[in-house]
Enzyme design. Structure first.
Site, PDB file in Angstrom:
ATOM      1  N   HIS A 359       0.832  -1.278   0.148  1.00  0.00           N
ATOM      2  CA  HIS A 359      -0.185  -0.089  -0.204  1.00  0.00           C
ATOM      3  C   HIS A 359       0.902   1.220   0.099  1.00  0.00           C
ATOM      4  O   HIS A 359       0.415   2.452   0.214  1.00  0.00           O
ATOM      5  CB  HIS A 359      -1.076   0.013   1.187  1.00  0.00           C
ATOM      6  CG  HIS A 359      -2.003  -1.082   1.058  1.00  0.00           C
ATOM      7  ND1 HIS A 359      -3.437  -0.652   0.542  1.00  0.00           N
ATOM      8  CD2 HIS A 359      -2.105  -2.141   1.672  1.00  0.00           C
ATOM      9  CE1 HIS A 359      -3.964  -1.923   0.784  1.00  0.00           C
ATOM     10  NE2 HIS A 359      -3.293  -2.530   1.535  1.00  0.00           N
ATOM     11  N   LYS A 547      -7.942  14.521   4.203  1.00  0.00           N
ATOM     12  CA  LYS A 547      -7.077  13.199   4.238  1.00  0.00           C
ATOM     13  C   LYS A 547      -6.110  13.225   5.425  1.00  0.00           C
ATOM     14  O   LYS A 547      -5.865  14.270   6.374  1.00  0.00           O
ATOM     15  CB  LYS A 547      -6.356  12.944   2.918  1.00  0.00           C
ATOM     16  CG  LYS A 547      -5.386  14.405   2.670  1.00  0.00           C
ATOM     17  CD  LYS A 547      -4.631  14.253   1.395  1.00  0.00           C
ATOM     18  CE  LYS A 547      -5.693  14.275   0.074  1.00  0.00           C
ATOM     19  NZ  LYS A 547      -5.705  13.088  -0.884  1.00  0.00           N
ATOM     20  N   ARG A 548      -5.485  12.464   5.712  1.00  0.00           N
ATOM     21  CA  ARG A 548      -4.394  12.468   6.811  1.00  0.00           C
ATOM     22  C   ARG A 548      -3.262  13.510   6.415  1.00  0.00           C
ATOM     23  O   ARG A 548      -3.076  13.927   5.197  1.00  0.00           O
ATOM     24  CB  ARG A 548      -3.585  10.865   7.064  1.00  0.00           C
ATOM     25  CG  ARG A 548      -4.562   9.962   7.551  1.00  0.00           C
ATOM     26  CD  ARG A 548      -4.979  10.506   8.848  1.00  0.00           C
ATOM     27  NE  ARG A 548      -3.600  10.610   9.999  1.00  0.00           N
ATOM     28  CZ  ARG A 548      -3.393   9.656  10.658  1.00  0.00           C
ATOM     29  NH1 ARG A 548      -4.141   8.547  10.983  1.00  0.00           N
ATOM     30  NH2 ARG A 548      -2.318   9.812  11.676  1.00  0.00           N
ATOM     31  N   LYS A 553       1.340  14.645   0.928  1.00  0.00           N
ATOM     32  CA  LYS A 553       0.161  15.012   0.679  1.00  0.00           C
ATOM     33  C   LYS A 553      -0.124  16.419   0.300  1.00  0.00           C
ATOM     34  O   LYS A 553      -0.797  16.853  -0.325  1.00  0.00           O
ATOM     35  CB  LYS A 553      -0.953  14.542   1.550  1.00  0.00           C
ATOM     36  CG  LYS A 553      -1.132  12.850   1.558  1.00  0.00           C
ATOM     37  CD  LYS A 553      -1.914  12.543   2.740  1.00  0.00           C
ATOM     38  CE  LYS A 553      -1.889  10.990   3.013  1.00  0.00           C
ATOM     39  NZ  LYS A 553      -2.621  10.216   2.312  1.00  0.00           N
ATOM     40  N   THR A 655      -8.077   7.134  -2.009  1.00  0.00           N
ATOM     41  CA  THR A 655      -9.385   6.551  -2.203  1.00  0.00           C
ATOM     42  C   THR A 655     -10.368   7.777  -1.868  1.00  0.00           C
ATOM     43  O   THR A 655     -11.698   7.707  -2.446  1.00  0.00           O
ATOM     44  CB  THR A 655      -9.784   5.408  -1.218  1.00  0.00           C
ATOM     45  OG1 THR A 655      -8.984   5.932   0.100  1.00  0.00           O
ATOM     46  CG2 THR A 655      -9.191   4.036  -1.802  1.00  0.00           C
ATOM     47  N   LYS A 659     -14.104   9.121  -3.800  1.00  0.00           N
ATOM     48  CA  LYS A 659     -15.482   9.548  -3.228  1.00  0.00           C
ATOM     49  C   LYS A 659     -15.685  10.997  -3.816  1.00  0.00           C
ATOM     50  O   LYS A 659     -17.095  11.122  -3.701  1.00  0.00           O
ATOM     51  CB  LYS A 659     -15.091   9.450  -1.651  1.00  0.00           C
ATOM     52  CG  LYS A 659     -14.953   8.006  -1.060  1.00  0.00           C
ATOM     53  CD  LYS A 659     -14.331   8.041   0.300  1.00  0.00           C
ATOM     54  CE  LYS A 659     -13.595   6.480   0.246  1.00  0.00           C
ATOM     55  NZ  LYS A 659     -12.809   6.554   1.856  1.00  0.00           N
TER      56      LYS A 659
HETATM   57  C1  GL4 Z   1      -2.276   3.814   1.861  1.00  0.00           C
HETATM   58  C2  GL4 Z   1      -1.890   4.821   0.953  1.00  0.00           C
HETATM   59  O1  GL4 Z   1      -1.439   5.875   1.396  1.00  0.00           O
HETATM   60  C3  GL4 Z   1      -3.048   5.292   0.150  1.00  0.00           C
HETATM   61  O2  GL4 Z   1      -2.490   6.196  -1.033  1.00  0.00           O
HETATM   62  C4  GL4 Z   1      -3.919   4.044  -0.456  1.00  0.00           C
HETATM   63  O3  GL4 Z   1      -5.105   4.514  -1.096  1.00  0.00           O
HETATM   64  C5  GL4 Z   1      -4.431   3.356   0.787  1.00  0.00           C
HETATM   65  C6  GL4 Z   1      -5.339   1.951   0.428  1.00  0.00           C
HETATM   66  O4  GL4 Z   1      -4.378   1.398  -0.576  1.00  0.00           O
HETATM   67  O5  GL4 Z   1      -3.381   2.804   1.521  1.00  0.00           O
HETATM   68  N1  GL4 Z   1      -1.141   3.241   2.382  1.00  0.00           N
HETATM   69  C7  GL4 Z   1      -0.727   3.480   3.485  1.00  0.00           C
HETATM   70  S1  GL4 Z   1       0.135   2.816   4.705  1.00  0.00           S
HETATM   71  N2  GL4 Z   1      -1.922   4.307   4.018  1.00  0.00           N
HETATM   72  C8  GL4 Z   1      -2.950   4.126   3.039  1.00  0.00           C
HETATM   73  O6  GL4 Z   1      -3.746   5.106   3.266  1.00  0.00           O
END
Ligand code: GL4
Length: 820
Positions: A359, A547-548, A553, A655, A659
């Site tokens: 991921h 987002k985080r 980002k 993701t 949305k």
């Molecule tokens: C993440 C990625 O940062 C994010 O881009 C991705 O959409 C998500 C789900 O596959 O996984 N990897 C980590 S670690 N945190 C995330 O949210």
């Protein structure tokens, strides 16, 4: 079609009875929270019938099961979602109205089960929804953290973390299953004993501390198919009430330590996204839930099958990132030590049962454990990993004789560390990335050596999201409109949305679409007023980044651009400028100081901008406190512009981008992660793309040559913005944002100044923002873009993603639960 239980009179009666039994109160006397509990129990009652029915169907049909192993499940609230999937939302809403209750208020009583950080955890939740909806038998396996993701409060512009005690009032949608408890062992040593019968060594783990893992099951309802799957999250309890051995033997200390271990192990979710803290407790958490889950899966298999060597025909373990990768070695341990198989047979089964999803390529997220820690905590498991490593190195040597570079780069244990990604790739039969670009980067950069050695394992599964939560539940106005136009099939077949394309030039439809957007903006404005005390104008452009918080980002790019706009408006008051509301929502990891400073900066800029009467309200900046799944639903529905501005190559997929798109917000973004595929679906003319490509970024990273100083020296407007970070414009303390300033320019900043190329992309971003404004001013053009984003978002349903996992990796069987 509606179950009897959701027949209105029946439902009302049940709610009243539950209030009486649970609280000895009448409906009039009960609090909203108590009514939420009562309503939930009524709903759970229906679900349990379907749960039993699903269980029966599974027993009869004996389908292959996927165990989705994840440290995180960011479920969000269950009540509304269950009602949507049971097809009873409307009826229940009406029934509650007849009782004088507002369903939104009742839903608001539910705590957000926030057992995850961000995208990775929310993806797991979307996957469970899709698996159930597509009639596949699946278990989510995770941890029942006592405290989930912290609650974020903003005080004086700073993030302050408060504990999320989500279990405080008891959670109605969980079921304790003590009969399935398992023991998990930590520490101790391995005694080797010769087995004269089998003519081989036996490995006996002794002197360990034991913890009891007790599962809690949460129902996962499929959409309108009576399927109810299970999210099984494990709680830890001291073993002492299992056996009082330690006390009997007078081993008081050991007993107390076991009790402590049980108390701490599931206490709290680590609040890091894309970052590994390397804490011992984290490895304990990982092994704890992995071991318990595997034991349960194997026990379940053995109940109805007697040949353990065929496990892979009925079971697959999907490892959500490297966090559960210890599963590989634990499965080997169980097969060898407990089932009595030889190494080769055990390895054959393990490598047919385990698959791995990557991921992230962020290097600080890659899990590596010091061997000292690992071998002390999990001595037997470590032995097994050593043996896996030994055999793998032999394979490398065979394939690349004399090439020690390969061993250095690929070994599972190297330089005193256990590399979990390497273990996952070597033992998994599938390795997938989460968007096309991400998978290509894995193959050609990050995991190049592994791809060269075992190309057949690598594949892509572009992420998706569930439209049941993020459209049907989160945006009821748009959901109804879509159903009105194309019928209800989109709820389980999102590709149907493409039928909306015929409305792209239909003025009436476009107007309806934009009216809905406006109402959703009013709903968000109300939320912001109530929760942040800031008044925003729903006629302005809602430009949103939620987002985080992470440097990659680039929330910093966004807020620096806001400062730039502010300067422009101040310098040219007569300038034509469409009013804009910049909305942020983001939690920073509690230990990530720079990220927290960026939050403070956003709030300081907001203070100045929002209170400067001279700009006539043309600009507003809002930081929404405590961004989480429940308010996300309101936020996506209200967005005009979706900010997806990560440094190209860094966001594996994203993701949230999907949305926003589903809810009709064009993407303002870089060619990163799934943005690439979003643009491909909707057309470049319906998105605002800017910035360096991933190839350019990677080239700079590998070969150097990026010079933010040059930009600073040659672009006076950028320089002005940066100077304002340290000249008192946004804080009387001129040192307040020095670290942020230095991060962009100071040569001592590692690995280089402006690591995420903010200055390099600034002009391109500002220019894209200008295009956004031009497009928005043309009402018809904008409406068409917005509608086409919804119409072209069909690919990004997690139903499609899950079907691809099933076809290419899991090979599950469809099950029928609902008889027609
Ligand atoms: C993440 C990625 O940062 C994010 O881009 C991705 O959409 C998500 C789900 O596959 O996984 N990897 C980590 S670690 N945190 C995330 O949210």
């Amino acid at each position: 079609m509606i179950d009897k239980q959701f027949e209105k009179e029946e439902f009302k009666k049940s709610v009243k009875e539950n209030v009486k039994f649970l609280y000895r109160k009448t409906l009039e006397e009960a609090t909203q929270e108590q009514i939420f509990q009562a309503v939930s129990y009524t709903v759970k009652d229906v679900i349990i019938d379907n749960w039993l029915k699903s269980q029966k169907a599974y027993e009869k049909q004996d389908p292959k099961i996927v165990y989705y192993m994840s440290m995180e499940f960011l479920m969000g609230r269950a009540l509304g979602n269950n009602l949507i999937n049971l097809g009873a939302y409307g009826e229940v809403k009406e029934a509650l109205e007849e009782l004088g209750l507002d369903i939104n208020c009742i839903e608001d009583q539910e705590p957000d089960p926030a057992l995850g950080n961000g995208g990775l955890g929310r993806l797991a939740a979307c996957f469970l929804d899709s698996l159930a909806t597509l009639n596949y038998c699946a278990y989510g396996c995770g941890i029942r953290y006592r405290y989930g993701m912290f609650k974020q409060e903003i005080r004086d512009g700073y993030q302050v973390e408060a504990p999320d005690n989500w279990l405080k009032n008891g959670y109605p949608f969980e079921l304790r299953r003590p009969e399935y408890a398992k023991e998990v062992h930590f520490g101790g040593y391995v005694r080797v004993e010769w087995d004269p019968v089998k003519n081989e060594n036996k490995f006996i783990h002794e002197g360990y501390q034991a913890v009891k893992a007790v599962p809690y099951d949460m129902p996962i309802t499929g959409y309108n198919n009576d399927v109810v799957n299970t999210l099984r999250i494990w709680d830890a309890e001291p073993i002492v009430d299992f056996n009082l051995d330690s006390f009997d033997k007078g081993d008081y200390h050991n007993a107390v330590e076991q009790e402590n271990l049980a108390r701490t192990i599931v206490e709290v979710l680590y609040p890091n996204d894309n970052h590994m803290a390397g804490k011992e407790l984290r490895l304990k958490q990982q092994y704890f839930f992995v071991s318990a889950s595997l034991q349960a899966a194997i026990a379940k298999y053995k109940k109805t099958h007697d040949d353990i060597t065929k496990l892979h025909e009925k079971v697959v373990f999907q490892m959500n990132d490297t966090h559960p990768t210890v599963a590989v070695a634990e499965l080997m341990r169980i097969l060898i030590d407990e089932e009595g198989l030889g190494w080769d047979q055990a390895w054959d089964i393990t490598t047919k049962c385990c698959a791995y999803t990557n991921h992230t390529i962020m290097s600080e997220a890659l899990e590596k454990w010091p061997i000292e820690l690992f071998s002390r905590l999990l001595p037997r498991v470590y032995q097994i990993i050593e043996e896996i490593n030994r055999r793998f190195i032999l394979e490398i040597q065979q394939k690349y004789p004399g090439n020690f570079e390969k061993i250095k780069k690929m070994a599972i244990i190297y330089d005193g560390q256990v590399k979990m990604a390497h273990l996952a790739i070597v033992a998994g039969y599938s390795v997938n990335g989460v968007a096309r670009l991400h998978t290509e980067i894995l193959k050609n950069q990050e995991l190049k050596d592994f791809y060269e050695m075992m190309p057949e394992k690598f594949n892509n599964k572009t992420n998706g999201i569930t439209q049941r939560r993020f459209l049907a539940h989160g945006n009821p106005l748009l959901a109804d409109w879509v159903t009105d136009k194309i019928g209800p099939d989109w709820i389980t077949d999102l590709s149907q949305l493409s039928k909306l394309k015929v409305y792209a030039d239909d003025e009436k439809a476009l107007q309806e679409f934009m009216t809905i957007k406006f109402k959703n903006k009013e709903r968000l404005a109300k939320y912001i007023l109530e929760h942040n005390g800031v008044e925003v104008d729903p006629h302005s452009i809602f430009d949103i980044q939620v987002k985080r918080l992470h440097e990659y980002k680039r929330q910093l790019l966004n807020i620096l651009h806001v400062i730039y706009l502010y300067n422009q408006i101040k310098a040219h008051p007569e300038m034509d400028f469409y009013p804009r509301t910049f909305i942020f929502g983001a939690k920073a990891s509690a230990a990530y100081a720079r990220a927290k400073k960026i939050i403070k900066l956003i709030n300081c800029v907001a203070d100045v901008v929002n209170n400067d009467a001279s700009i006539n309200g043309k600009l507003k900046v809002v930081f929404i406190e405590n961004y989480r799944v429940s308010n996300a639903e309101i936020i996506f529905a209200a967005a005009d512009v979706s900010e997806q501005i990560s440094t190209a190559s860094k966001e594996a997929s994203g993701t949230g981008n999907m949305k926003f798109m589903l809810n009709g917000a064009p993407t303002l973004g870089t060619m990163d992660g799934a943005n690439v595929e979003i643009v491909q679906e909707v057309g470049e003319e319906n998105a605002f793309i800017f910035g360096m490509s991933s190839d350019q970024i990677i080239n700079y990273e590998n070969n150097g040559g990026y010079d933010p100083d040059f930009i600073y020296n040659t672009d006076p407007e950028i320089r002005q913005v940066l100077m304002q970070l340290i000249n008192g414009t946004f804080s009387s303390d001129t040192e307040m944002f020095r670290d942020i300033y230095n991060s962009l320019l100071d040569k001592r900043n590692m690995p280089r100044p402006d690591q995420y190329f903010i200055l390099g992309d600034f002009r391109s971003y500002a220019e894209a923002q200008k295009r956004v404004e031009e497009a928005y001013k043309d009402e018809k053009r904008w409406a068409k873009m917005a509608l086409l984003n919804t119409a072209c978002s069909g690919k990004f349903t997690s139903d499609r993603t899950i079907q691809e996992y099933v076809d290419d990796i899991w090979h599950l069987d469809k099950v029928v639960v609902k008889e027609n």
